[in-house]
Design a protein around this motif. Structure first.
Motif, mmCIF file in Angstrom:
data_model
loop_
_atom_site.group_PDB
_atom_site.id
_atom_site.type_symbol
_atom_site.label_atom_id
_atom_site.label_comp_id
_atom_site.label_asym_id
_atom_site.label_seq_id
_atom_site.Cartn_x
_atom_site.Cartn_y
_atom_site.Cartn_z
ATOM 1 N N SER A 15 0.842 -1.195 0.000
ATOM 2 C CA SER A 15 0.000 0.000 0.000
ATOM 3 C C SER A 15 0.879 1.248 0.000
ATOM 4 O O SER A 15 1.994 1.234 0.532
ATOM 5 C CB SER A 15 -0.901 0.008 1.227
ATOM 6 O OG SER A 15 -0.131 0.203 2.400
ATOM 7 N N PRO A 16 0.396 2.354 -0.587
ATOM 8 C CA PRO A 16 1.196 3.595 -0.605
ATOM 9 C C PRO A 16 1.625 4.044 0.782
ATOM 10 O O PRO A 16 2.686 4.658 0.930
ATOM 11 C CB PRO A 16 0.252 4.599 -1.267
ATOM 12 C CG PRO A 16 -0.646 3.757 -2.126
ATOM 13 C CD PRO A 16 -0.847 2.484 -1.362
ATOM 14 N N THR B 19 9.519 7.004 -5.121
ATOM 15 C CA THR B 19 8.349 7.094 -5.987
ATOM 16 C C THR B 19 8.271 5.819 -6.815
ATOM 17 O O THR B 19 9.276 5.167 -7.084
ATOM 18 C CB THR B 19 8.434 8.307 -6.925
ATOM 19 O OG1 THR B 19 9.534 8.141 -7.822
ATOM 20 C CG2 THR B 19 8.618 9.602 -6.134
ATOM 21 N N GLU C 76 6.109 2.027 -7.825
ATOM 22 C CA GLU C 76 5.565 0.849 -7.148
ATOM 23 C C GLU C 76 6.618 0.146 -6.303
ATOM 24 O O GLU C 76 7.766 -0.019 -6.715
ATOM 25 C CB GLU C 76 5.028 -0.118 -8.208
ATOM 26 C CG GLU C 76 4.356 -1.355 -7.641
ATOM 27 C CD GLU C 76 3.881 -2.270 -8.753
ATOM 28 O OE1 GLU C 76 4.551 -3.299 -8.990
ATOM 29 O OE2 GLU C 76 2.855 -1.946 -9.394
#
Length: 626
Positions: A210-211, A219, A221
């Protein structure tokens, strides 16, 4: 190559210069008593027995090349072979089983165990140091990257403080740090680059986190994040990522994409967190490192492994495969790459191992100095390229001390203005030049610098002291095994040595071109109790445009120097040299086969070099074209 050509040279020695050879080697038997601390055994052995020592240097280089060219790359074995040249070996390793399959728990356990074992080895290596001593060694590594110089000739409060700090740095490393355990830590971490394990990672970590879990400074994925006692562990996704992290990072493993890295990248973070690894599996990546901050080891191991892509490396001082009291390793296995360096970079070391290895592609290397295979005191620096048409450049930034004596009115950019390089297979000590014995005794012998290129049409361009050069109890080696190459150097280039240095330059095959802007000493030249051997092997048609320099087998002040071209229709244009000697030295020029062209622009009036000719300038000197 030395085994192949040495019988001819040794036969000439025995028939024309045996007395000079024996006098020089006899005078070198006492090199162990000369003022310089921590002389490498490979250097003192070569000074005492030139042929045997030079054979060993060639063997070290060829064994390293063999390991570097193996597919898949066996990095632990390569590290062992390199360190053998410095008479260093690894502590016993605890085997960490590499996981098979895509079991997530096994993979995570493997990562943790590798990092843990490496940390244990590092702590064992530093166990005899106080916290204050550890801090000093760590911080002084950066000072050396920014201000190291091979000679101090003016004593002042600043330079005397610098000399004492350098001596303390070397003494602590030599006597109190268990280097075999630092090497073991590097070998343990190198297991993370194993091809079989890396290829399973895409399936092992298929989903992004999850972010909210992504640390600041990243930055793109991310597939996995965990904090360990050795630092942060991150697995980036297959798309583009940017990494600019603060704090200790033990491992970044990126699965692909065109990524950018900034700051401390696979480099020792601080005294506590000395080990760090970055592995990037694919993509055209950009690395912009901080000073001493990219593949740099300071009392630990900094490892960067890039598996594929056309990559760009912007290298600040002390980065790019640099060891400063540790091991710094940069490996790039595919792609056309560019390495833009400052000083002390691209396979350079003072007190440890610095390694840059590139195994494919047409690559470009540039640097200011002390780079591309540079070994300072207690250091082994190696730059190895196994394939491709490569370009190497070093110099044109650091002004030479010779300007004060020979070009006082000149300015940077003027034709007579000189720059220093100390790179492209160069070693240099820290020489204290004074009449005061207590300060002379603080001098530090140099280490070993290796530049090894296996194949390709390569171009070498450098300033003073470069391309197989040994200065002050150090060794410099350049081996190029194949391709039509162009070598452009300046003063003390193409197999040159000074002040008990050792130099070996070998080009094995190809129609090669050599040039130099001089003003002195190129191509198998030795000054002041030094040893140099330059060989252009094979039957290529070579040209030596040395009309602005001296050399091709020249020795002075009890030097030992040989230049040999094995064959081909060669062109020689030299200011002066061809086997000249002075001050109880030995020098030889030998061309074994081929119809050659000679131009001697100055020198001995009654000497006109030509084909099928033997000539001697005097005791210890010979010229032979066969």
């Amino acid at each position: 190559m030395i085994d192949r050509v040495s019988p001819v040279v040794e036969s000439l020695f025995n028939s024309t210069s045996r007395e000079a050879h024996n006098t020089i080697t006899a005078s070198h038997q006492t090199v162990g008593t000369r003022p310089a601390r921590y002389k490498p055994r490979a250097v003192t052995d070569t000074l005492k027995n030139p042929w045997e020592g030079l054979r060993n240097l060639e063997r070290y280089g060829l064994l390293a090349m063999e390991s570097a060219a193996a597919s898949p790359l066996d990095l632990p074995t390569l590290l062992n072979r390199l360190e053998t040249s410095m008479n260093r070996s690894s502590a016993p390793l605890t085997t960490v089983l590499i996981p098979t399959g895509s079991h997530r728990s096994n993979t995570i356990a493997f990562i943790r165990e590798v990092l843990h074992q490496a940390a244990l080895h590092r702590e064992h290596a530093l166990a005899d140091l106080s916290d204050q001593e550890r801090t000093f060694l760590f911080e002084h590594g950066r000072t050396l990257a920014e201000s190291y110089t091979p000679q101090i000739s003016i004593l002042s409060d600043v330079t005397m403080s610098q000399i004492l700090a350098n001596t303390r740095f070397a003494e602590l490393l030599q006597k109190r740090v268990k280097y075999d355990h630092l090497l073991a830590a590097g070998q343990v971490l190198a297991q993370l680059t194993t091809t079989q394990w890396l290829e399973e990672l895409y399936e092992t970590f298929p989903d992004p986190v999850s972010p909210a879990q992504i640390p600041p400074g990243i930055t793109g994925e991310v597939r996995f994040v965990v904090h360990t006692s050795e630092g942060l562990v991150i697995i980036g996704g297959p798309g583009p990522n940017s990494y600019a992290l603060e704090g200790p990072v033990a491992l970044i493993l990126d699965l692909g994409g065109d990524d950018s890295y900034h700051g401390l990248i696979g480099a020792s973070y601080d005294v506590r967190y000395g080990n760090a690894v970055v592995i990037d599996l694919a993509g055209n990546d950009r690395y912009t490192g901080a000073p001493v901050g990219l593949a740099t080891g300071r009392l630990g191991v900094g490892l960067l492994f890039d598996r594929s892509g056309d990559d760009n490396y912007e290298l600040s001082p002390g980065s790019g495969g640099v060891g400063l009291g540790g091991l710094g390793i940069l490996v790039d296995t595919q792609g056309h790459d560019q390495y833009h360096g400052n000083r002390l970079t691209q396979g350079a070391a003072i007190g440890g191992l610095g390694l840059l290895i590139d195994t494919a592609g047409n690559d470009r290397y540039s640097s200011h100095g002390f780079a591309l295979g540079f070994g300072g005191p207690l250091g082994l620096g190696a730059s190895i390229d196994t394939d491709g048409d490569d370009q190497y450049q070093c110099g044109e930034v650091i002004p030479s001390a010779y300007n004060a004596h020979e070009a006082l009115e000149s300015k940077p950019g003027d034709p007579e203005f000189q720059y220093d390089c100390f790179g492209l297979g160069a070693g240099a000590g820290s020489r204290v030049l004074t009449t005061q014995p207590q300060w002379i005794d603080q001098s530090l012998a140099g280490g070993m610098g290796l530049l090894l290129d296996l194949k390709g049409r390569d171009r070498y361009q450098s300033a003073n002291f470069s391309q197989g050069m040994g200065y002050f109890f150090s060794a410099g080696v350049l081996l190029d095994l194949d391709g039509e190459d162009d070598y452009q150097a300046a003063r003390y280039g193409h197999g040159a040595s000074a002040h008990h240095g050792v130099a070996l330059f070998i080009d094995r095959r190809g129609n090669d071109h050599y040039g130099s802007k001089g003003p002195y000493y190129n191509g198998g030249v030795a000054w002041d109790h030094s040893i140099s051997l330059t060989i252009d092997a094979g039957t290529g048609q070579d040209s030596y445009a040395f009309d602005r320099t001296t050399g091709l087998g020249k020795a002075d002040h009890t030097g030992w120097a040989v230049f040999l071209d094995e064959g081909g229709r060669d062109i020689y244009r030299v200011q002066s040299g061809f086997g000249e000697t002075s001050e109880r030295s030995l020098a030889g020029f030998i061309d074994l086969t081929g119809e050659d062209q000679y131009s001697l622009l100055s020198g001995v009036p009654d000497f006109r070099p030509g084909n099928s000719m033997v000539f001697s300038h005097g005791p210890g000197s010979f010229f032979q074209d066969r």
